[in-house]
Design an enzyme around this catalytic site. Structure first.
Site, PDB file in Angstrom:
ATOM      1  N   HIS A 150     -39.952 -15.869 -10.376  1.00 20.74           N
ATOM      2  CA  HIS A 150     -41.157 -16.701 -10.471  1.00 20.74           C
ATOM      3  C   HIS A 150     -40.996 -17.818 -11.498  1.00 20.74           C
ATOM      4  O   HIS A 150     -41.817 -18.744 -11.537  1.00 20.74           O
ATOM      5  CB  HIS A 150     -42.341 -15.813 -10.854  1.00 20.74           C
ATOM      6  CG  HIS A 150     -43.579 -16.053 -10.038  1.00 20.74           C
ATOM      7  ND1 HIS A 150     -43.591 -16.754  -8.849  1.00 20.74           N
ATOM      8  CD2 HIS A 150     -44.872 -15.675 -10.248  1.00 20.74           C
ATOM      9  CE1 HIS A 150     -44.824 -16.789  -8.362  1.00 20.74           C
ATOM     10  NE2 HIS A 150     -45.619 -16.154  -9.188  1.00 20.74           N
ATOM     11  N   ASN A 163     -51.217 -18.076 -12.660  1.00 20.70           N
ATOM     12  CA  ASN A 163     -52.484 -18.231 -11.946  1.00 20.70           C
ATOM     13  C   ASN A 163     -53.383 -19.331 -12.502  1.00 20.70           C
ATOM     14  O   ASN A 163     -54.328 -19.750 -11.835  1.00 20.70           O
ATOM     15  CB  ASN A 163     -53.258 -16.909 -11.956  1.00 20.70           C
ATOM     16  CG  ASN A 163     -52.561 -15.835 -11.148  1.00 20.70           C
ATOM     17  OD1 ASN A 163     -51.449 -16.031 -10.673  1.00 20.70           O
ATOM     18  ND2 ASN A 163     -53.212 -14.698 -11.003  1.00 20.70           N
ATOM     19  N   ASP A 198     -40.922 -21.739  -7.365  1.00 26.28           N
ATOM     20  CA  ASP A 198     -40.185 -20.815  -6.511  1.00 26.28           C
ATOM     21  C   ASP A 198     -40.811 -20.791  -5.125  1.00 26.28           C
ATOM     22  O   ASP A 198     -42.013 -20.957  -4.975  1.00 26.28           O
ATOM     23  CB  ASP A 198     -40.200 -19.415  -7.124  1.00 26.28           C
ATOM     24  CG  ASP A 198     -41.621 -18.896  -7.359  1.00 26.28           C
ATOM     25  OD1 ASP A 198     -42.380 -19.578  -8.066  1.00 26.28           O
ATOM     26  OD2 ASP A 198     -41.976 -17.822  -6.827  1.00 26.28           O
ATOM     27  N   ASN A 232     -49.882 -18.822  -6.127  1.00 27.59           N
ATOM     28  CA  ASN A 232     -51.027 -18.864  -7.030  1.00 27.59           C
ATOM     29  C   ASN A 232     -50.983 -20.032  -8.013  1.00 27.59           C
ATOM     30  O   ASN A 232     -52.029 -20.554  -8.413  1.00 27.59           O
ATOM     31  CB  ASN A 232     -51.145 -17.547  -7.793  1.00 27.59           C
ATOM     32  CG  ASN A 232     -51.603 -16.408  -6.903  1.00 27.59           C
ATOM     33  OD1 ASN A 232     -52.362 -16.626  -5.956  1.00 27.59           O
ATOM     34  ND2 ASN A 232     -51.137 -15.207  -7.172  1.00 27.59           N
TER      35      ASN A 232
END
Length: 211
Positions: free
Chosen positions: A20, A68, A93, A114
């Site tokens: 991530h 997020n 990513d 997100n």
């Protein structure tokens, strides 16, 4: 032209090498290219660097808000310096792209990412550029969260690092504003295909005619 380069990831050493955080890796390499150092900036909720490229001011940003809430950081810097969505490149990513490949595009949906979802909401626009670093898909939707928050295998990490270095070659063109050329440069990268096995020695394997 691109005035703000954003790399997405999660802060903290436990996330540093996870899939991530591919966007953070890209910005780290760009900072080395530009010989600048990212510094914490509370006003923009992230690590920030400023560079001068041929008389143009370019910003580098790694949001420290966790994935997020990435848009909180991006919008704060973009609004203060009056940077428009189409002058922003977000590096992140991408599950739907295999390791070793990168894709560049402008606009589109957040596709469930997100970080992009929050940037959409905070900017009030999807009209920014995205550089999608392939991380591959675990094959099962229920495993996606574990997949993105785990370290890639050494082979996958090598492919991802190579794709990052390849796509970095296009940042000067992006700053110049020639995004069509940048897209062509980015998309010329293809991971090497495995070599086919050598054909067997047919002469040795063919049955000899009966006397």
């Amino acid at each position: 032209m691109i005035k703000l380069f954003v790399g997405l990831g999660n802060p903290g050493p436990e996330y540093e090498a996870t899939r991530h955080n591919a966007g953070f890796w890209w910005i780290d390499e760009l900072a080395r290219d530009l010989k600048v150092h990212l510094q914490p900036e509370r006003s923009y909720f992230g690590h920030v660097a400023r560079a001068n490229v041929n008389g143009n001011t370019v910003w580098l940003l790694q949001p420290q808000t966790f994935m997020n809430a990435s848009g909180k950081s991006v919008a704060a810097l973009a609004r203060f310096f009056k940077i428009q969505p189409d002058e922003i490149l977000v590096v992140h990513d991408e599950l739907d792209v295999p390791p070793g490949q990168v894709k560049l595009k402008r606009g589109g949906s957040h596709a469930g990412h997100n970080g992009l979802r929050d940037i959409h909401a905070q900017l009030g626009s999807s009209d920014y550029w995205r550089l999608r670093i392939g991380i591959g898909h675990p094959g099962v939707k229920s495993e996606v969260v574990n997949w993105v928050l785990k370290k890639p295998s050494p082979d996958q990490r090598k492919l991802m690092d190579d794709s990052i270095l390849h796509s970095l070659k296009s940042w000067p063109v992006m700053v110049d504003g020639d995004m069509e050329k940048a897209t062509m440069q980015v998309h010329t990268n293809k991971p090497p295909r495995p070599k086919p096995p050598k054909p067997a020695n047919l002469a040795a394997s063919e049955p000899k005619p009966a006397p």
